[in-house]
Design a protein around this motif. Structure first.
Motif, PDB file in Angstrom:
ATOM      1  N   VAL A   1       0.653  -1.350  -0.009  1.00 37.51           N
ATOM      2  CA  VAL A   1      -0.221   0.225  -0.065  1.00 37.51           C
ATOM      3  C   VAL A   1       0.878   1.283   0.129  1.00 37.51           C
ATOM      4  O   VAL A   1       2.289   1.073   1.147  1.00 37.51           O
ATOM      5  CB  VAL A   1      -0.803  -0.175   1.035  1.00 37.51           C
ATOM      6  CG1 VAL A   1      -2.089   1.445   0.640  1.00 37.51           C
ATOM      7  CG2 VAL A   1      -1.922  -1.578   1.086  1.00 37.51           C
TER       8      VAL A   1
ATOM      9  N   ASP B   1       1.211   5.641   0.553  1.00 37.11           N
ATOM     10  CA  ASP B   1       0.150   6.651   0.721  1.00 37.11           C
ATOM     11  C   ASP B   1       1.411   7.945   0.911  1.00 37.11           C
ATOM     12  O   ASP B   1       2.640   7.552   1.238  1.00 37.11           O
ATOM     13  CB  ASP B   1      -0.453   6.133   1.759  1.00 37.11           C
ATOM     14  CG  ASP B   1      -1.564   7.296   1.709  1.00 37.11           C
ATOM     15  OD1 ASP B   1      -2.141   8.591   1.264  1.00 37.11           O
ATOM     16  OD2 ASP B   1      -2.098   7.314   2.929  1.00 37.11           O
TER      17      ASP B   1
ATOM     18  N   CYS C   1       5.782   3.344   1.420  1.00 36.78           N
ATOM     19  CA  CYS C   1       4.843   2.325   0.979  1.00 36.78           C
ATOM     20  C   CYS C   1       4.740   1.171   2.493  1.00 36.78           C
ATOM     21  O   CYS C   1       5.841   0.513   3.761  1.00 36.78           O
ATOM     22  CB  CYS C   1       5.787   1.480   0.339  1.00 36.78           C
ATOM     23  SG  CYS C   1       5.881   1.625  -1.414  1.00 36.78           S
TER      24      CYS C   1
ATOM     25  N   ALA D   1       0.783  -4.584   2.200  1.00 36.11           N
ATOM     26  CA  ALA D   1      -1.124  -4.505   2.675  1.00 36.11           C
ATOM     27  C   ALA D   1      -2.148  -5.099   3.443  1.00 36.11           C
ATOM     28  O   ALA D   1      -2.847  -5.112   3.917  1.00 36.11           O
ATOM     29  CB  ALA D   1      -1.878  -4.787   0.739  1.00 36.11           C
TER      30      ALA D   1
ATOM     31  N   THR E   1       0.088  -3.360  -5.781  1.00 34.13           N
ATOM     32  CA  THR E   1       0.584  -2.561  -5.560  1.00 34.13           C
ATOM     33  C   THR E   1      -1.161  -1.677  -4.822  1.00 34.13           C
ATOM     34  O   THR E   1      -2.217  -1.594  -6.191  1.00 34.13           O
ATOM     35  CB  THR E   1       1.414  -1.640  -5.765  1.00 34.13           C
ATOM     36  OG1 THR E   1       0.841  -1.331  -7.589  1.00 34.13           O
ATOM     37  CG2 THR E   1       2.356  -1.799  -6.079  1.00 34.13           C
ATOM     38  N   PHE E   2      -1.857  -1.015  -4.003  1.00 30.49           N
ATOM     39  CA  PHE E   2      -2.514  -0.222  -3.785  1.00 30.49           C
ATOM     40  C   PHE E   2      -2.211   1.270  -3.863  1.00 30.49           C
ATOM     41  O   PHE E   2      -1.665   1.967  -3.009  1.00 30.49           O
ATOM     42  CB  PHE E   2      -3.591  -0.430  -3.074  1.00 30.49           C
ATOM     43  CG  PHE E   2      -4.209  -2.183  -3.336  1.00 30.49           C
ATOM     44  CD1 PHE E   2      -4.755  -2.636  -3.275  1.00 30.49           C
ATOM     45  CD2 PHE E   2      -3.636  -3.481  -2.439  1.00 30.49           C
ATOM     46  CE1 PHE E   2      -5.697  -2.984  -3.578  1.00 30.49           C
ATOM     47  CE2 PHE E   2      -3.908  -4.571  -2.630  1.00 30.49           C
ATOM     48  CZ  PHE E   2      -4.944  -4.437  -3.273  1.00 30.49           C
ATOM     49  N   TYR E   3      -2.705   1.894  -4.558  1.00 28.37           N
ATOM     50  CA  TYR E   3      -2.738   3.769  -4.219  1.00 28.37           C
ATOM     51  C   TYR E   3      -4.166   4.017  -4.599  1.00 28.37           C
ATOM     52  O   TYR E   3      -4.675   4.022  -5.610  1.00 28.37           O
ATOM     53  CB  TYR E   3      -1.920   3.787  -5.313  1.00 28.37           C
ATOM     54  CG  TYR E   3      -0.485   4.804  -5.364  1.00 28.37           C
ATOM     55  CD1 TYR E   3      -0.858   5.807  -4.234  1.00 28.37           C
ATOM     56  CD2 TYR E   3      -0.046   5.902  -6.209  1.00 28.37           C
ATOM     57  CE1 TYR E   3      -0.314   6.973  -3.838  1.00 28.37           C
ATOM     58  CE2 TYR E   3       0.689   7.046  -5.702  1.00 28.37           C
ATOM     59  CZ  TYR E   3       0.100   8.026  -4.963  1.00 28.37           C
ATOM     60  OH  TYR E   3       0.744   9.148  -4.610  1.00 28.37           O
TER      61      TYR E   3
ATOM     62  N   GLY F   1      -7.460   1.067  -3.406  1.00 30.73           N
ATOM     63  CA  GLY F   1      -7.739   0.762  -2.142  1.00 30.73           C
ATOM     64  C   GLY F   1      -9.872   1.088  -2.206  1.00 30.73           C
ATOM     65  O   GLY F   1     -10.359   2.262  -2.830  1.00 30.73           O
TER      66      GLY F   1
ATOM     67  N   GLY G   1      -7.332  -2.158   1.939  1.00 31.93           N
ATOM     68  CA  GLY G   1      -6.166  -1.056   0.950  1.00 31.93           C
ATOM     69  C   GLY G   1      -5.640   0.052   1.693  1.00 31.93           C
ATOM     70  O   GLY G   1      -5.465   1.009   0.916  1.00 31.93           O
ATOM     71  N   LYS G   2      -6.249   0.256   2.564  1.00 28.37           N
ATOM     72  CA  LYS G   2      -6.595   1.290   3.194  1.00 28.37           C
ATOM     73  C   LYS G   2      -5.693   1.603   4.510  1.00 28.37           C
ATOM     74  O   LYS G   2      -6.112   2.360   5.513  1.00 28.37           O
ATOM     75  CB  LYS G   2      -8.340   1.702   3.930  1.00 28.37           C
ATOM     76  CG  LYS G   2      -9.113   0.734   4.505  1.00 28.37           C
ATOM     77  CD  LYS G   2     -10.502   1.607   4.773  1.00 28.37           C
ATOM     78  CE  LYS G   2     -10.995   0.128   5.452  1.00 28.37           C
ATOM     79  NZ  LYS G   2     -12.770   0.861   5.669  1.00 28.37           N
TER      80      LYS G   2
END
Length: 791
Positions: free
Chosen positions: A199, A201, A273, A276, A318-320, A353, A381-382
């Motif tokens: 993840v 952010d 990063c 997740a 990957t979560f973005y 996410g 994803g959060k």
């Protein structure tokens, strides 16, 4: 070394007395005295060092007595190990700054006159920085073996994530896609099993001011923790192209404000990063933002994350929150950069996410939401937001720190966060396992009921669509569009949405709030987009003549007399300047074009089709009225008549009025959100009621809409079931990986213990034995918990 009490006329002072003191607990200005800073306050002592032949230096003698000298040549101030440990602990748990902590020590020393206590605040900060580094070096075995610290070596990583060479062993020379069975256990190992999930952010509360004297700053452990090294990172920023891009999806602030400048700040925030699945920061991935959250910043963080214990891993999820824009040029940026690099065989799968994807266009939901990505299991994803919250406690204190000091403080905070997760990992996995068992059984039961009544031929087609989508989605995200309704929105549906929006505007009155105006503006944007799509699709039927249709290229409004409303006027919205009204635009339907125009352009057949659709629309409206009138009868009988108080009666009549409005208001109709609004909130675990499974095959044959309805829901329910199955398999593997991680650490400390034993370093040998015992206890605890859970 000897210590004497305060001498030379210094009167003893009782620390319990709050009156004006007659003496002081320390002596100022006496070069023969040494100040000792302890948890109980400041004390001055006459310290005599050993001067025998072969005696160690004064600073080493202080270290052996549990004192950390503020200087190493002629120490006159020393801090006890207890006070340093106490400061680091309250800094971690309470976010207490060094200034506040030292202020507390001064008041503990002298209750009435704390300002008379010498100011050793600068010395405390300097010694605390050195103490942090020594503790991290010792915990990671650098005091037992001479080796050079590499990027991320002083940071912990998630024990339950796959790390080749640490907690998993990948077969050499065998592609991961060919792995079916784990040779060391009976658990299946599909190709996605060893996929690294990350993840990404940013946090804009981690602001940092420019250093006052940057030339005086000293770096103690640059790049050894979670913060990236300055040299290579600044070199990357210097050569990376700073392209200004606008969001092609919705109006995402993170994209549009990426180049916002802040001249007073050295860093506007941080980005990183994490894994997740368990929420552990990845070592050497924390970067500073110089402006906004630019792609060049996150590119560097991602490339560094893919280097940490990832040899042999071929798939990364990957979560973005803006991955629909970020992923488009990721490989191009990496190819153009002389610094960034990722393995050529590495496949990066983009995701968004669930908390952020609902702010995107509807098409982004099925393409990037974790609900439909193979191997994503039950990831939302959060998890990054849960990590920023505790870190935000310390961020105000780091705003004015020196750059190296700030990085070391954040490194220590994040390292402690992962350590606390590590010692609780067995409990977390057991809790997940209990939840997965129930979720797997429930989702399988729902899917089996739906699958049993479906046409086998249709099911075969749907399964083929699903396989093709998962095969091609990595090259073309639009392949995932099979998870949404494929039938185009009809003009009648757009007209219904126009009527609904106009009704909502009428209810606002003359003074709508900002929130209400924003909701209407969003509704108009969605409606205008649907109208644009309708016009584009109409070109294939009407050709260039569509430009002559009312509402195309000219202002033409709907007949408001057709809308039955008794609410107040919408003058508050309509009279606003520079506003557009897609809810009043006339759609180019045959009924609006006119029979003569349709005959002239050769689309007579569309007139008959619209007539049939209009009849169906009217029948649906009549059926809707019947249903709600029946609801009204039940409410009168069961709620209104039996009400025994004014409050109960008021609530009962509110239900009646709600049904009255539901006859005309579209939002009150009980429809399937998977079809009507696939990107709506809170439908991740939704399934169809039981009565939809009675005759699924018959319904599909009789109506194309129902066939599409069942197809979408079958795919959604199957994805839900598959993700629970993935979760079950992965949680069992994570139990093994966690045990392997603890075993690896225990053996690593045993090896270090042998090294220091040969060197006859008894203190280091005792510490290595203690650390090894800690990991052995964690291993035993995890094995027992997992065994009981599976049993």
């Amino acid at each position: 070394m000897e210590s004497t009490s305060e001498e030379d006329g210094a009167a003893l002072f009782s620390k319990d007395a709050d009156d004006v003191p007659t003496g002081m607990p320390f002596i100022k200005g006496n070069s023969a005295m040494t100040t000792i800073v302890d948890k109980s306050g400041m004390h001055t002592h006459m310290v005599k060092y050993c001067t025998c032949p072969g005696a160690t230096a004064a600073d080493i003698q202080l270290f052996k007595m549990g004192l950390f000298p503020a200087s190493f040549l002629e120490p006159k101030t020393a801090f006890t190990f207890d006070v340093l440990n106490d400061f680091l602990l309250v800094n971690l748990e309470c976010g207490t700054s060094a200034m506040n902590y030292y202020s507390k020590l001064r008041r503990m020393t002298m209750t009435v006159f704390p300002h008379l206590v010498p100011d050793w605040y600068q010395e405390l900060m300097r010694v605390a920085r050195q103490w942090r580094k020594l503790k991290l070096l010792k915990r990671n075995g650098f005091s037992h073996e001479e080796k050079e610290a590499k990027p991320g070596d002083l940071a912990l990583f998630c024990p339950a994530c796959p790390q080749p060479g640490i907690n998993i062993t990948l077969p050499a020379g065998e592609p991961m896609e060919n792995l079916n069975v784990n040779k060391e256990s009976d658990l299946q190992t599909p190709s996605w099993l060893y996929m690294r999930s990350l993840v990404m952010d940013g946090n804009f509360k981690a602001k940092h001011l420019h250093a006052v004297n940057p030339g005086d700053e000293v770096t103690l452990m640059d790049s050894c923790g979670f913060m990236v090294g300055d040299t290579l990172y600044k070199e990357h920023l210097a050569v990376a192209q700073d392209t200004i891009q606008q969001s092609e999806c919705n109006n995402h602030r993170v994209v549009n404000q990426a180049n916002a400048s802040h001249h007073r700040l050295e860093a506007t925030g941080i980005g990183s990063c994490t894994c997740a699945w368990h929420g552990c920061f990845v070592p050497h991935t924390m970067v500073n933002f110089q402006k906004g959250e630019r792609q060049m910043n996150m590119d560097y963080a991602l490339c560094e994350a893919l280097k940490i214990n990832a040899d042999g891993i071929r798939h990364v999820l990957t979560f973005y929150n803006v991955n629909c824009q970020y992923h488009k040029r990721l490989k191009d940026h990496i190819a153009e950069s002389p610094i960034l690099e990722i393995p050529k065989e590495l496949n990066i799968i983009p995701g968004i996410g669930l908390w952020h994807v609902h702010g995107h266009q509807d098409s982004c939901f099925v393409r990037y939401a974790s609900n439909f990505i193979e191997g994503a299991r039950r990831i939302d994803g959060k998890i990054m937001e849960t990590l920023w919250a505790p870190l935000n406690i310390i961020l105000p204190a780091t705003r004015g720190m020196g750059t190296p000091h700030r990085k070391e403080c954040l490194d220590y905070q994040m390292n402690d966060c992962i350590f606390m997760k590590m010692i609780r990992m067995s409990k977390l996995l057991c809790k997940k396992y209990n939840k997965v068992v129930r979720g797997t059984a429930d989702s399988k039961l729902v899917f089996d009921k739906l699958d049993e009544t479906a046409d086998p031929v249709k099911v075969w087609e749907w399964e083929a669509q699903e396989r093709a989508a998962h095969q091609w989605c990595r090259c073309d995200p639009t392949a995932m569009d099979i998870y949404e309704v494929q039938l185009q929105k009809e003009g009648l549906t757009i007209e219904e949405a126009q009527v609904t929006l106009q009704m909502a505007i009428r209810r606002l009155g003359a003074r709508p709030t900002d929130t209400q105006q924003l909701r209407i503006a969003r509704g108009r944007d969605i409606l205008q987009r649907d109208i644009d799509h309708w016009r584009q699709a109409g070109l294939s039927f009407l050709g260039d003549s569509i430009g002559d249709a009312p509402g195309d290229g000219q202002e033409c409004n709907m007949d408001l007399d057709l809308i039955m409303l008794e609410e107040e006027s919408d003058a508050g919205i309509e009279n606003q300047p520079n506003s557009y009204h897609p809810e009043k635009t006339v759609i180019s339907l045959p009924s609006n074009l006119g029979l003569d125009t349709c005959t002239a352009i050769g689309v007579d057949d569309l007139v008959k089709q619209e007539l049939i659709l209009r009849q169906g629309q009217a029948n649906d409206a009549l059926q809707n009225i019947r249903v709600h009138l029946a609801d009204k009868v039940v409410i009168f009988q069961k709620t209104v008549r039996v009400a025994k108080s004014q409050a109960t009666s008021t609530r009962a009549w509110a239900q009646v009025h709600l049904v009255d409005r539901a006859v005309l208001v579209k939002e009150q109709l009980k429809v399937s959100t998977a079809v009507a609004d696939p990107n709506s909130w809170g439908q991740r675990n939704n399934t169809l009621p039981w009565f939809w499974s009675l005759d699924m095959a018959g319904d599909s044959e009789s109506n194309d809409w129902l066939n599409e309805f069942y197809r979408v829901h079958w795919l959604w329910v199957k994805a839900l079931k598959d993700h629970w199955v993935e979760e079950m398999l992965l949680v069992q593997h994570e139990m093994e990986w966690t045990c392997n991680f603890f075993l690896h650490k225990a053996e690593e400390w045993k090896h270090l213990s042998i090294i220091v034993k040969e060197a006859k370093q008894h203190g280091a040998m005792a510490y290595a034995g203690r650390q090894g015992k800690i990991y052995e206890c964690l291993l035993e605890e995890a094995r027992q918990a997992f065994h009981q859970m599976r049993a």
